[in-house]
Write a protein that holds these residues in place. Structure first.
Motif, PDB file in Angstrom:
ATOM      1  N   PRO A 114     -53.757  28.313  95.460  1.00 29.29           N
ATOM      2  CA  PRO A 114     -53.486  26.973  95.986  1.00 29.29           C
ATOM      3  C   PRO A 114     -52.924  26.062  94.888  1.00 29.29           C
ATOM      4  O   PRO A 114     -53.354  26.125  93.731  1.00 29.29           O
ATOM      5  N   GLY A 115     -51.934  25.272  95.253  1.00 28.98           N
ATOM      6  CA  GLY A 115     -51.345  24.339  94.297  1.00 28.98           C
ATOM      7  C   GLY A 115     -50.321  24.964  93.361  1.00 28.98           C
ATOM      8  O   GLY A 115     -49.748  24.273  92.528  1.00 28.98           O
ATOM      9  N   VAL A 116     -50.090  26.278  93.487  1.00 26.62           N
ATOM     10  CA  VAL A 116     -49.123  26.958  92.624  1.00 26.62           C
ATOM     11  C   VAL A 116     -47.820  27.130  93.412  1.00 26.62           C
ATOM     12  O   VAL A 116     -47.837  27.563  94.565  1.00 26.62           O
ATOM     13  N   ASN A 117     -46.705  26.781  92.790  1.00 27.50           N
ATOM     14  CA  ASN A 117     -45.409  27.000  93.418  1.00 27.50           C
ATOM     15  C   ASN A 117     -45.054  28.471  93.214  1.00 27.50           C
ATOM     16  O   ASN A 117     -44.505  28.850  92.182  1.00 27.50           O
ATOM     17  N   ILE A 118     -45.374  29.287  94.205  1.00 26.73           N
ATOM     18  CA  ILE A 118     -45.193  30.730  94.068  1.00 26.73           C
ATOM     19  C   ILE A 118     -43.719  31.152  94.129  1.00 26.73           C
ATOM     20  O   ILE A 118     -43.404  32.310  93.868  1.00 26.73           O
ATOM     21  N   ASP A 119     -42.845  30.213  94.443  1.00 25.80           N
ATOM     22  CA  ASP A 119     -41.416  30.526  94.467  1.00 25.80           C
ATOM     23  C   ASP A 119     -40.741  30.282  93.121  1.00 25.80           C
ATOM     24  O   ASP A 119     -39.580  30.650  92.936  1.00 25.80           O
ATOM     25  N   LYS A 120     -41.439  29.672  92.178  1.00 23.56           N
ATOM     26  CA  LYS A 120     -40.892  29.420  90.839  1.00 23.56           C
ATOM     27  C   LYS A 120     -41.868  29.957  89.807  1.00 23.56           C
ATOM     28  O   LYS A 120     -42.629  29.208  89.206  1.00 23.56           O
ATOM     29  N   LEU A 121     -41.829  31.266  89.606  1.00 21.57           N
ATOM     30  CA  LEU A 121     -42.734  31.913  88.670  1.00 21.57           C
ATOM     31  C   LEU A 121     -42.124  31.956  87.271  1.00 21.57           C
ATOM     32  O   LEU A 121     -40.910  32.044  87.115  1.00 21.57           O
ATOM     33  N   LYS A 122     -43.000  31.903  86.270  1.00 24.21           N
ATOM     34  CA  LYS A 122     -42.568  31.945  84.874  1.00 24.21           C
ATOM     35  C   LYS A 122     -43.231  33.121  84.176  1.00 24.21           C
ATOM     36  O   LYS A 122     -44.361  33.499  84.506  1.00 24.21           O
ATOM     37  N   GLU A 123     -42.544  33.666  83.186  1.00 21.56           N
ATOM     38  CA  GLU A 123     -43.101  34.750  82.400  1.00 21.56           C
ATOM     39  C   GLU A 123     -44.437  34.315  81.795  1.00 21.56           C
ATOM     40  O   GLU A 123     -44.558  33.220  81.251  1.00 21.56           O
ATOM     41  N   GLY A 124     -45.451  35.174  81.942  1.00 18.67           N
ATOM     42  CA  GLY A 124     -46.766  34.881  81.382  1.00 18.67           C
ATOM     43  C   GLY A 124     -47.665  34.061  82.298  1.00 18.67           C
ATOM     44  O   GLY A 124     -48.851  33.909  82.024  1.00 18.67           O
ATOM     45  N   GLN A 125     -47.105  33.529  83.385  1.00 21.56           N
ATOM     46  CA  GLN A 125     -47.907  32.755  84.333  1.00 21.56           C
ATOM     47  C   GLN A 125     -48.958  33.676  84.953  1.00 21.56           C
ATOM     48  O   GLN A 125     -48.682  34.828  85.268  1.00 21.56           O
TER      49      GLN A 125
ATOM     50  N   ASP B  94     -40.878  40.761  94.089  1.00 25.34           N
ATOM     51  CA  ASP B  94     -41.181  41.933  93.257  1.00 25.34           C
ATOM     52  C   ASP B  94     -42.687  42.211  93.256  1.00 25.34           C
ATOM     53  O   ASP B  94     -43.112  43.360  93.355  1.00 25.34           O
ATOM     54  N   ILE B  95     -43.466  41.170  93.109  1.00 25.40           N
ATOM     55  CA  ILE B  95     -44.923  41.306  92.990  1.00 25.40           C
ATOM     56  C   ILE B  95     -45.562  41.709  94.309  1.00 25.40           C
ATOM     57  O   ILE B  95     -46.353  42.653  94.367  1.00 25.40           O
TER      58      ILE B  95
ATOM     59  N   TYR C 243     -60.706  38.758  93.559  1.00 25.83           N
ATOM     60  CA  TYR C 243     -59.291  38.718  93.201  1.00 25.83           C
ATOM     61  C   TYR C 243     -59.119  39.269  91.800  1.00 25.83           C
ATOM     62  O   TYR C 243     -60.086  39.536  91.101  1.00 25.83           O
ATOM     63  N   ARG C 244     -57.880  39.463  91.424  1.00 21.49           N
ATOM     64  CA  ARG C 244     -57.587  39.886  90.064  1.00 21.49           C
ATOM     65  C   ARG C 244     -56.501  38.993  89.495  1.00 21.49           C
ATOM     66  O   ARG C 244     -55.678  38.461  90.229  1.00 21.49           O
ATOM     67  N   ILE C 245     -56.531  38.803  88.207  1.00 26.49           N
ATOM     68  CA  ILE C 245     -55.549  37.963  87.525  1.00 26.49           C
ATOM     69  C   ILE C 245     -54.380  38.842  87.120  1.00 26.49           C
ATOM     70  O   ILE C 245     -54.570  39.891  86.509  1.00 26.49           O
ATOM     71  N   TYR C 246     -53.184  38.394  87.472  1.00 28.67           N
ATOM     72  CA  TYR C 246     -51.977  39.164  87.190  1.00 28.67           C
ATOM     73  C   TYR C 246     -51.018  38.331  86.356  1.00 28.67           C
ATOM     74  O   TYR C 246     -50.582  37.259  86.788  1.00 28.67           O
ATOM     75  N   PRO C 247     -50.660  38.782  85.140  1.00 27.50           N
ATOM     76  CA  PRO C 247     -49.678  38.064  84.324  1.00 27.50           C
ATOM     77  C   PRO C 247     -48.250  38.419  84.761  1.00 27.50           C
ATOM     78  O   PRO C 247     -47.884  39.586  84.798  1.00 27.50           O
ATOM     79  N   VAL C 248     -47.473  37.414  85.105  1.00 28.93           N
ATOM     80  CA  VAL C 248     -46.102  37.616  85.574  1.00 28.93           C
ATOM     81  C   VAL C 248     -45.241  38.117  84.413  1.00 28.93           C
ATOM     82  O   VAL C 248     -45.296  37.583  83.309  1.00 28.93           O
ATOM     83  N   ARG C 249     -44.425  39.126  84.691  1.00 36.20           N
ATOM     84  CA  ARG C 249     -43.499  39.669  83.694  1.00 36.20           C
ATOM     85  C   ARG C 249     -42.201  38.874  83.698  1.00 36.20           C
ATOM     86  O   ARG C 249     -41.854  38.225  84.686  1.00 36.20           O
ATOM     87  N   LYS C 250     -41.457  38.975  82.609  1.00 34.33           N
ATOM     88  CA  LYS C 250     -40.171  38.303  82.475  1.00 34.33           C
ATOM     89  C   LYS C 250     -39.232  38.761  83.605  1.00 34.33           C
ATOM     90  O   LYS C 250     -39.069  39.957  83.829  1.00 34.33           O
ATOM     91  N   GLY C 251     -38.652  37.795  84.315  1.00 36.65           N
ATOM     92  CA  GLY C 251     -37.696  38.089  85.372  1.00 36.65           C
ATOM     93  C   GLY C 251     -38.307  38.534  86.682  1.00 36.65           C
ATOM     94  O   GLY C 251     -37.583  38.813  87.639  1.00 36.65           O
TER      95      GLY C 251
ATOM     96  N   ASP D  93     -48.798  34.615 102.758  1.00 38.32           N
ATOM     97  CA  ASP D  93     -49.996  33.848 103.120  1.00 38.32           C
ATOM     98  C   ASP D  93     -51.161  34.166 102.176  1.00 38.32           C
ATOM     99  O   ASP D  93     -51.897  33.269 101.762  1.00 38.32           O
ATOM    100  N   GLU D  94     -51.324  35.451 101.826  1.00 39.86           N
ATOM    101  CA  GLU D  94     -52.382  35.816 100.889  1.00 39.86           C
ATOM    102  C   GLU D  94     -52.132  35.173  99.525  1.00 39.86           C
ATOM    103  O   GLU D  94     -53.059  34.676  98.891  1.00 39.86           O
TER     104      GLU D  94
END
Length: 150
Positions: free
Chosen positions: A68-79, A51-52, A38-46, A61-62
């Motif tokens: 796991p355990g991350v609420n992928i519907d509520k992303l934050k900048e820098g997450q 989008d991702i 896998y690769r680590i991706y820093p979420v951008r503002k907004g 599903d991927e």
């Protein structure tokens, strides 16, 4: 750098790779996050999940499997999110090819599981070598600027 580009037949909208001395901050963030599985991706503002994943052909599903355990519907900048190692946007592919980290054939061959394993290994090795090159260049530039009092 552009083996398929014919200088006398360039069309509007065609992508042409140009040499650059250094990578942008965002490109370095993307490179630093690449791993074998896998690769680590820093979420951008907004940026939203849609989008991702839509730009990279990643399924919900991927995303759930890799995060796991991350609420992928509520992303934050820098997450920081985990993305499949072999799924990139067109821009990310161009950067990886243009900087010499991955050959264009890597993306055509990623349908074969054996090639994915070998490709991931080569990608990690290439990333380490490219990162070292750009890191050394950045250190040299910083030293030169310090020496000049800038």
């Amino acid at each position: 750098m552009n083996p398929d580009v014919k200088p006398d037949a360039v069309e509007a909208g065609q992508t042409i790779l140009l040499p650059a001395g250094t990578l942008s901050h965002r490109d370095r963030e993307i490179l630093e996050g690449i791993g074998a599985v896998y690769r680590i991706y820093p979420v951008r503002k907004g940026e939203s999940l849609t989008d991702i994943i839509s730009k990279r052909n990643i399924t919900r599903d991927e995303m759930t499997e890799f995060n796991p355990g991350v609420n992928i519907d509520k992303l934050k900048e820098g997450q920081l999110l985990k993305l499949p190692a072999n799924k990139f946007t067109v821009r990310e592919r161009e950067m990886l090819i243009g900087s010499g980290i991955l050959p264009p054939e890597f993306f055509a061959a990623t349908k074969n599981p054996f090639v994915i394993g070998i490709g991931a290994l080569l990608m990690v090795c290439g990333f380490v070598m490219a990162w070292q090159q750009f890191y050394d260049e950045d250190k040299a530039i910083d030293k030169e600027m310090t020496d000049l009092g800038i």
